[in-house]
Structure formats: C-alpha cells, structure tokens
Design a protein around this motif. Sequence first.
Motif, PDB file in Angstrom:
ATOM      1  N   UNK A 282       0.838  -1.201   0.000  1.00 11.42           N
ATOM      2  CA  UNK A 282       0.000   0.000   0.000  1.00 11.42           C
ATOM      3  C   UNK A 282       0.874   1.253   0.000  1.00 11.42           C
ATOM      4  N   UNK A 283       0.476   2.279  -0.740  1.00 10.94           N
ATOM      5  CA  UNK A 283       1.307   3.491  -0.828  1.00 10.94           C
ATOM      6  C   UNK A 283       1.295   4.322   0.453  1.00 10.94           C
ATOM      7  N   UNK A 284       0.218   4.192   1.245  1.00 14.12           N
ATOM      8  CA  UNK A 284       0.095   5.026   2.443  1.00 14.12           C
ATOM      9  C   UNK A 284       0.391   4.238   3.708  1.00 14.12           C
ATOM     10  N   UNK A 285       0.821   4.966   4.722  1.00 12.60           N
ATOM     11  CA  UNK A 285       0.992   4.410   6.064  1.00 12.60           C
ATOM     12  C   UNK A 285      -0.163   4.901   6.936  1.00 12.60           C
ATOM     13  N   UNK A 286      -0.341   4.236   8.088  1.00  8.29           N
ATOM     14  CA  UNK A 286      -1.498   4.521   8.930  1.00  8.29           C
ATOM     15  C   UNK A 286      -1.075   4.857  10.360  1.00  8.29           C
ATOM     16  N   UNK A 287      -1.903   5.671  11.000  1.00  7.68           N
ATOM     17  CA  UNK A 287      -1.653   5.995  12.406  1.00  7.68           C
ATOM     18  C   UNK A 287      -1.874   4.780  13.300  1.00  7.68           C
ATOM     19  N   UNK A 288      -2.865   3.973  12.939  1.00 12.57           N
ATOM     20  CA  UNK A 288      -3.216   2.791  13.733  1.00 12.57           C
ATOM     21  C   UNK A 288      -3.540   1.637  12.798  1.00 12.57           C
ATOM     22  N   UNK A 289      -3.103   0.446  13.178  1.00 11.29           N
ATOM     23  CA  UNK A 289      -3.575  -0.782  12.529  1.00 11.29           C
ATOM     24  C   UNK A 289      -4.251  -1.623  13.601  1.00 11.29           C
ATOM     25  N   UNK A 290      -5.491  -2.015  13.334  1.00  8.13           N
ATOM     26  CA  UNK A 290      -6.260  -2.876  14.241  1.00  8.13           C
ATOM     27  C   UNK A 290      -6.256  -4.268  13.611  1.00  8.13           C
ATOM     28  N   UNK A 291      -5.410  -5.142  14.145  1.00  2.22           N
ATOM     29  CA  UNK A 291      -5.236  -6.474  13.586  1.00  2.22           C
ATOM     30  C   UNK A 291      -6.168  -7.464  14.259  1.00  2.22           C
ATOM     31  N   UNK A 292      -7.253  -7.824  13.574  1.00  2.00           N
ATOM     32  CA  UNK A 292      -8.227  -8.767  14.112  1.00  2.00           C
ATOM     33  C   UNK A 292      -8.141 -10.120  13.416  1.00  2.00           C
ATOM     34  N   UNK A 293      -6.991 -10.404  12.776  1.00  2.00           N
ATOM     35  CA  UNK A 293      -6.849 -11.647  12.026  1.00  2.00           C
ATOM     36  C   UNK A 293      -5.592 -12.418  12.357  1.00  2.00           C
ATOM     37  N   UNK A 294      -4.536 -11.725  12.871  1.00  2.00           N
ATOM     38  CA  UNK A 294      -3.289 -12.410  13.206  1.00  2.00           C
ATOM     39  C   UNK A 294      -2.178 -12.169  12.210  1.00  2.00           C
ATOM     40  N   UNK A 295      -1.995 -10.910  11.806  1.00  2.00           N
ATOM     41  CA  UNK A 295      -0.936 -10.536  10.847  1.00  2.00           C
ATOM     42  C   UNK A 295      -0.090  -9.396  11.410  1.00  2.00           C
ATOM     43  N   UNK A 296       0.240  -9.484  12.686  1.00  2.00           N
ATOM     44  CA  UNK A 296       0.938  -8.378  13.336  1.00  2.00           C
ATOM     45  C   UNK A 296       2.304  -8.116  12.701  1.00  2.00           C
ATOM     46  N   UNK A 314      -2.902 -14.239  17.337  1.00 10.19           N
ATOM     47  CA  UNK A 314      -1.629 -14.515  16.698  1.00 10.19           C
ATOM     48  C   UNK A 314      -0.456 -13.927  17.461  1.00 10.19           C
ATOM     49  N   UNK A 315       0.736 -14.151  16.915  1.00 11.96           N
ATOM     50  CA  UNK A 315       1.956 -13.645  17.540  1.00 11.96           C
ATOM     51  C   UNK A 315       1.993 -12.121  17.473  1.00 11.96           C
ATOM     52  N   UNK A 316       2.554 -11.498  18.507  1.00 19.37           N
ATOM     53  CA  UNK A 316       2.645 -10.040  18.578  1.00 19.37           C
ATOM     54  C   UNK A 316       4.066  -9.601  18.257  1.00 19.37           C
ATOM     55  N   UNK A 317       4.181  -8.724  17.270  1.00 17.79           N
ATOM     56  CA  UNK A 317       5.473  -8.171  16.864  1.00 17.79           C
ATOM     57  C   UNK A 317       5.570  -6.735  17.360  1.00 17.79           C
ATOM     58  N   UNK A 318       6.593  -6.387  18.136  1.00 24.31           N
ATOM     59  CA  UNK A 318       6.732  -5.003  18.605  1.00 24.31           C
ATOM     60  C   UNK A 318       6.781  -4.035  17.428  1.00 24.31           C
ATOM     61  N   UNK A 319       6.188  -2.833  17.559  1.00 23.65           N
ATOM     62  CA  UNK A 319       5.569  -2.266  18.763  1.00 23.65           C
ATOM     63  C   UNK A 319       4.105  -2.647  18.951  1.00 23.65           C
ATOM     64  N   UNK A 320       3.668  -3.697  18.291  1.00 23.81           N
ATOM     65  CA  UNK A 320       2.295  -4.147  18.477  1.00 23.81           C
ATOM     66  C   UNK A 320       2.039  -4.606  19.906  1.00 23.81           C
ATOM     67  N   UNK A 321       0.788  -4.608  20.322  1.00 23.70           N
ATOM     68  CA  UNK A 321       0.433  -5.048  21.668  1.00 23.70           C
ATOM     69  C   UNK A 321      -0.916  -5.751  21.635  1.00 23.70           C
ATOM     70  N   UNK A 322      -1.181  -6.485  22.703  1.00 20.73           N
ATOM     71  CA  UNK A 322      -2.441  -7.210  22.832  1.00 20.73           C
ATOM     72  C   UNK A 322      -3.100  -6.820  24.137  1.00 20.73           C
ATOM     73  N   UNK A 323      -4.424  -6.908  24.189  1.00 23.03           N
ATOM     74  CA  UNK A 323      -5.161  -6.696  25.429  1.00 23.03           C
ATOM     75  C   UNK A 323      -6.333  -7.666  25.470  1.00 23.03           C
ATOM     76  N   UNK A 324      -6.859  -7.871  26.650  1.00 22.46           N
ATOM     77  CA  UNK A 324      -8.064  -8.680  26.825  1.00 22.46           C
ATOM     78  C   UNK A 324      -9.159  -7.738  27.289  1.00 22.46           C
TER      79      UNK A 324
END
Length: 381
Positions: A282-296, A314-324
């Motif tokens: 994708x040509x653009x970058x984003x302020x936030x990515x909400x990963x609801x599929x497991x492609x961190x 799925x696995x979390x890749x920094x700076x990604x994070x997870x919460x419950x």
Amino acid sequence: MNAALPTTTATTPVLRRASPLFHCSLTTKSPVFRLSGVRFGSGVNRRLLRISATSQSTSAAINVAATSIPSEMKAWVYGEYGGVDVLKLESNIAVPEMKEDQVLIKVVAAALNPVDAKRRQGKFKATDSPLPTVPGYDVAGVVVKVGSAVKDFKEGDEVYADVSEKALEGPKQFGSLAEYTAVEEKLLALKPKNIDFAQAAGLPLAIETADEGLVRTEFSAGKSILVLNGAGGVGSLVIQLAKQVYGASKVAATASTEKLELVRSLGADLVIDYTKENIEDLPDKFDVVFDAIGMCDKAVKVIKEGGKVVALTGAVTPPGFRFVVTSNGEVLKKLNPYIESGKVKPVVDPKGPFPFSQVADAFSYLETNHATGKVVVYPIP
C-alpha cells in the motif's frame, strides 16, 4: 453431560443432580442439576413476564408467552475440554440464584465469539472457572428479577451485556447459552430500541473490544486506521466506530473478494482484497492498525512513525500489543446513541441466527473462521 460427575469440594463447585429434598412415593419430577457450594432458589417465582420485540427485518412481533421463573432450565453444558462434541444440551440445569448486585435475565438471544471456542478447547484452563461450564459471553434478554443492591434496572427491562467482566480470568460458570443467566448490574445496558434481540446479542463483547482497542491506541479525530479482517465480528465494528464515533480521517480495511462491498458499506474509504493484494504494498501508512486476524508482523510495517498496532490474535510483533477486553456496561451506554441513530449497525452472519437446538452447529461454523459479523443463537426458548 456424563452421569458420572466429579465429586464436589467446598472450593470447586460442580454441576450435579440434586438429591431429593424429601422422600415421597411421587417421583415424576425430573432431577435438577445444581452447583454444589452455590445456593439456588427453590420453588417458582410467580411474577409473570411478557417478552416482545420487533424485528427490523420482518417487522413481526416476537412474543414469548407469559411465564414464571422455574427452578430448572435448558442449557448447553460441557464437563470436559475438547471439540464441539463435548457440548451437551441438558434440560434440568438449576436456574442460577443471583447475587445482590446482579439481575436475572430471561435469555432471548446469545452470540458466539472466538474466545468461546478457545475456552471450550481448554486454551486458558488455568484461569477458567471450574467445570462443568455453561458457555456464552454475549446475551440479550429481559430482566425477570433484580438483586437488592441493583439501582438502575427493573423487571421487564430489555437489556444486553457481555456477562463476564474478565474474559479469560474466571469467566462465569453459568454463561448465556441457557434460558436464564445472572449478570452484574455494572455489565448491563438497555437494549437499543431500534434493533431486535438477535442483533443486540451480537454486539457486546465485539463492540466493547473494538472500542477498548481504539481507546488503547489513543485513536482520535483526524487519524487514519487500517482494519485487518474488516468483515469479522470485531473488525466490522472497528470500521464503524472509527468513522462514526472517533472521527477518522481515513478508514481502510481488508476482506475477501465477496465481502468487499459489505466492508465498503460499513464506512471503509479503502477496501483491500487480501486474496489479491498485499498490505505491505500500500502506498500510504497509517496511524493505527487494528489487527483482528493475526498478521501483526505485516501490520507493524504499514504504520507511520509513532503509529500503533493492536493485535487480537496470533503472535505479537513489537511495537504491536495485545489486550483482553473488560466487560463494561458504561461502554454500551456510551455507544447506544450511535446504534439507535443508525450510525453503527450490528452485522449478523447470514447463515444465522442458529436455533438453540443447533448451538453445536453454530460453534462448528464459527470455528471455520469464515463468519461474517457475528454468529448468533436465537430464539432461546
């Protein structure tokens, strides 16, 4: 559920058939399952209740005959962890007695979430409530009894909720896949007036997850967001909340070819067919990515400098994070005006709703990971 159930201890309540209260020559009443160590009301509450709702799709009234609160109910139960085959429909489960801060709900509809399947599979058994379990987090129904400390709800109120405050830490042993469930007042909200019970049941856990994720990423007006799995239960609501509640400048979302139009109709400005396109291109970058599929691992490559990635699975890749998610009725109350105005819409998978007798089939479908929106169980007798 097997007849041979583990013996009870004071600290580990289990469902078992109740002993007769007295000896009598009349033995026609079927036995009732109850939680040892947990008190249940006896007898029948004679206060009558009528449940009605108007379906937005059929405009037909849904009427449940006036009834009283029985001592036992139908419920789906599993006494061991495993596949869909461990689920059993029982007709003699004791109706749970509520605590002073709870209400008793006559369940009209419930919904399934991926966490329901993971819980049944034993993925977090170390922090789960004791077996046997009546599963289910999402509920929509009618209040039939209120605890002495309840202030804001009354009998007859149409409500909805995620019944377990902490999804992974001691979730309720008596969930929503039953005729009755007891829920803390702080987890409840009035059902939006413009949607039916089936639609309402599909909202609580997913919309609370969507909202909490946006809050945790400090999402705000003018920011851009990419939603991975935009047609899923959570993703479909992230799109709408980001656009309608938080004022996103741009919402992009991924989906399969056949679901692109749905995602666009929910408010996505850019739809990406994940079967044909790579988000890294994708040509653009984003302020936030909400990963609801497991492609961190890919999501972290498409954020702006200082951007944030929240990963639900799925696995979390920094700076990604997870919460419950934490269930909170105040979140539902905050979002109710957006639902009632039509700005935020529930998405119920077109293969449903599944009738109460087919909960095992609903779980099997959920576990294909191809559901659109939420898998709903309705009506619950």
